[in-house]
Motif scaffolding. Structure first.
Motif: not given
Length: 142
Positions: A26-29, A32-40
């Motif tokens: 859950a922590e890794a996901l 990753r979700l935070l990184e994807l939001e930044e890239r988005l």
């Protein structure tokens, strides 16, 4: 002495291990979700900038198109005015077909040239006998 682990303690340890692995996933996901939001967000900013550029270009093209359409409307108005003027004067504005010239038939071989082309007696020989003219080289050398 060997320690004896009861079955309830064994299942509790297994459950604790599984919960820890689940929390790590859950922590890794989450990361990753935070990184994807930044890239988005970065992509949205770039796309927004491009959309503004496109909107500016479309506005410029729209102004140019409006100008061309205005020029075209003015030309059409002038043409319509000219056509109305032709109608008032009684001239027809309809196109008339061009009549092809009559095809000339070759004169029969038995007729002399004067008769074939209906030349008068004074025009029998349109080319006067002027004699031979010297070439330019002969004039310069002479």
């Amino acid at each position: 002495m060997a320690s004896v682990v009861s079955p309830s303690e064994d299942s509790s340890l297994r459950l604790a291990d599984q919960l820890q692995v689940l929390s790590q996933v859950a922590e890794a996901l989450t990361y990753r979700l935070l990184e994807l939001e930044e890239r988005l967000g970065g992509h949205e900013d770039r796309i927004g900038g491009r959309l503004e550029e496109v909107a500016d270009l479309e506005a410029a093209h729209g102004a140019a198109m409006d100008e061309r359409l205005g020029d075209t409307e003015e030309r059409l108005a002038r043409i319509e005015t000219s056509l109305r003027g032709l109608e008032r004067t009684g001239m027809s504005r309809h196109l008339q077909a061009v009549q092809p010239p009559a095809l000339q038939q070759e004169p029969p071989a038995s007729l002399p040239v004067a008769e074939a082309f209906d030349l008068g007696p004074e025009e029998v020989d349109p080319f006067l006998d002027e004699g031979e003219q010297p070439f330019m080289d002969e004039l310069i050398a002479g």
